[in-house]
Enzyme design. Sequence first.
Site, mmCIF file in Angstrom:
data_model
loop_
_atom_site.group_PDB
_atom_site.id
_atom_site.type_symbol
_atom_site.label_atom_id
_atom_site.label_comp_id
_atom_site.label_asym_id
_atom_site.label_seq_id
_atom_site.Cartn_x
_atom_site.Cartn_y
_atom_site.Cartn_z
ATOM 1 N N ARG A 323 0.832 -1.046 0.115
ATOM 2 C CA ARG A 323 0.195 0.060 0.053
ATOM 3 C C ARG A 323 0.731 1.143 -0.152
ATOM 4 O O ARG A 323 0.444 2.158 -0.435
ATOM 5 C CB ARG A 323 -0.858 -0.024 1.206
ATOM 6 C CG ARG A 323 -2.050 1.111 1.073
ATOM 7 C CD ARG A 323 -2.994 1.137 2.146
ATOM 8 N NE ARG A 323 -4.124 0.166 1.915
ATOM 9 C CZ ARG A 323 -5.424 0.704 1.404
ATOM 10 N NH1 ARG A 323 -5.625 1.835 1.100
ATOM 11 N NH2 ARG A 323 -6.147 -0.543 0.967
ATOM 12 N N GLU A 726 -9.477 6.318 7.884
ATOM 13 C CA GLU A 726 -8.014 6.574 7.639
ATOM 14 C C GLU A 726 -7.477 7.911 7.052
ATOM 15 O O GLU A 726 -6.483 8.432 7.285
ATOM 16 C CB GLU A 726 -7.353 5.283 6.939
ATOM 17 C CG GLU A 726 -7.437 3.807 7.743
ATOM 18 C CD GLU A 726 -7.012 2.640 6.832
ATOM 19 O OE1 GLU A 726 -6.070 2.106 7.310
ATOM 20 O OE2 GLU A 726 -7.620 2.557 5.734
#
Length: 780
Positions: A323, A726
């Site tokens: 990621r 997030e």
Amino acid sequence: MNQPRLESTADTDTVSGKPVRHESAALHVTGQAHYTDDIPLPVDALHIALGQSRVAHGRIRSLDLSAVRAAPGVVAVFTAADVPGENNYGGVLKDDPIFAHDEVQHVGQPIFAVAARSCREARCAALLAVVDYEELPAILDIREAVAKQSFVLPTRVMERGDAPAALAAAPHKLEGSFSMGGQDHFYLEGQVAVALPQDDGALVIHSSTQHPTEVQHIVAHALGIHSHAVSIQCRRMGGGFGGKESQPALFAAIAAIVARKLGCAAKLRLDRDVDMTMTGKRHDFEVDYTVGFDASGRIQALDLMLASRCGYSADLSGPVNDRAMFHVDNCYYLENVRIISHRCKTHTVSNTAFRGFGGPQGMLAIETVIDAIARRLKLDPLQMRRRNFYGKSERNVTHYQMTVEDNIIADLVDQLERSSDYQARRDAIARANALSPVIKRGIALTPVKFGISFTATHFNQAGALVHVYSDGSVLLNHGGLEMGQGLHTKVAQVVADEFGLPLAAIKVSTTDTAKVPNTSATAASSGSDLNGKAAQAAARIIRERMENFLIAKYAVDKTAVKFSGGQVRLGDQAISFAEAARQSWFARVSLSSTGFYATPKIHYDPKTMLGRPFFYFAYGAAVSEVAIDTLTGEHKQLRVDILHDAGCSLNPAIDMGQVEGGFLQGAGWLTSEELWWDGKGQLKTHAPSTYKIPAASDWPAIANIQLLERADNREDSIFRSKAVGEPPLMLAISVFHALRDAVAAAAGDDAALRLMAPATPEAVLKAIGGLGGLDAVVRP
């Protein structure tokens, strides 16, 4: 006794989209919310403490537990030999032993467990073990691991275009390095598990976990039994932030081993010091870059090396680093790019998931590059950011071949620049700095583009279970976990809208693997997207059954049936929802259903790292203003302006709380939360006395936080909302770059580029003083 009235007779708008308070808010503030540690225990329950390694790397020559066994209150001691099944709690690779056997690989690694009559007796006894180690060489930092090719997983490379050739042809080039630290989760509720034996060797385990299904699987494997004999339950967590995704399996497995062997309840709760030394953190990274750009600051080529401290085992380091690679672009088009990602093995605790899951590290890397270009060209970094933004019809494909179809970043940044008065403030700060020899201010505007979905495609699924009772009340169970973020509230709002009921009619029950199986972790900001859709599907099945029955009974057309305001309208007449439920039950209509959802469109090849790993992107931007004291390095946030894209928000009050909390947690990562290991591999910042999370006093005096108005999600997410768990954390990158701006005002652009994260007062002083150290601070 009168039953509480659940239905409303007045027409009401939908519940979703309203700033409804958190479903447990009153319980939280009155201390009545029950957590795992609050569960009443049977009188014969035992308490567990762990014996930990005291060396970073070594072989166990001998282990003498005689004094431990003889200690007051001790019932039994457990080692690797007492694990009936697999001595492993690693969810990806089987490289995480429950109990170390021959070799220890970090300070704090569990070697044995003590079961005693009280928690104090167990903890005191655990200190009495005599362990003889043959100490082995320990790798304790990232650069050493790279030099020695010490990796937990193979190095990955992602490329687009021809970065070396484009670099050679670029009119301007820069090389640099950057360090960013890790971060402890510092959840209010520590790691805890309670195992309760059931009939026929089965177990019910209360675990403070974001991933009940993984805990279920690990416990079953550790015991050598099937998953159907293990039920994992969690009503709520006192914070998780990713630290309770993979790691709770260790503590649940140990509690289960003790409970099954001794036939009584067993509880394992870590104190703060043990929790911080035994559990993983956000990955710290070292970054090397070479960037080529033109005279306007547009990037023509980027060669980037990312190396992270993974610790002694893989844990979730593979997808975390993946990621990071995906988010190296942030909001910027990178035509020629090569990204090398090293997943370093060190003899420290294995790092794990943390809010953003590698995304913040990737974004901070590219923002550092952008900042360096701006300082080389003596231009406002915001100009550099704009010149490199993705386009809408061209320059709109990521380096992993996903088309950015929903790009709103340029418009969002324009709006924030105007509302925050960024340019005028920047000019005013420059004038003020010229007149202030000690206090220097800085300002920065940074954007966020964050991909929403698990990159492990199979996790993008969810299940739910909905019951409608004959009195019109509704019980909802789903696979998501409540950790304070308001997930249960949002999913209940969705179900309330499907039935046209007030929120009070919906009750959310404890998440339980015995009710909804094969759940995904509540992570990747996908909790509302996945579980909201699954619950909606279940509610719609029940509503359709009720509709079909009522259409036949009352001889009305389907278009004449409407569930609204606690009533069911049937043409010209109406009955209460409770009455509709009673009649449906009496007519033997099933009022219970499961629901399931799988995220559409996503596809991704983990070998090539190409595809569409994300369903959509969430956007945001922040302007932060700070001040530093050049004599002490102390600094303060003065103001923040945030504009964040939550789509059509399911609950603006909860989403605003997530934006505010995420931003401050990100600011802590980048300014105050310093993890420090000594030369022996011992974590010395393992308590609030030495590890500094942000406090209320760290919140800026001026804070203008807004959700983007008239926002929408072009994708069919739950009521067109966007994830908000997030992405806000990365808004805090603006704080770090504002500090760099202030350092530049004090000691020049080269000093700004020396500032690393976290930007503690010591780091600020070091940057201002240059390589000469703290004695070289610029003074008036």
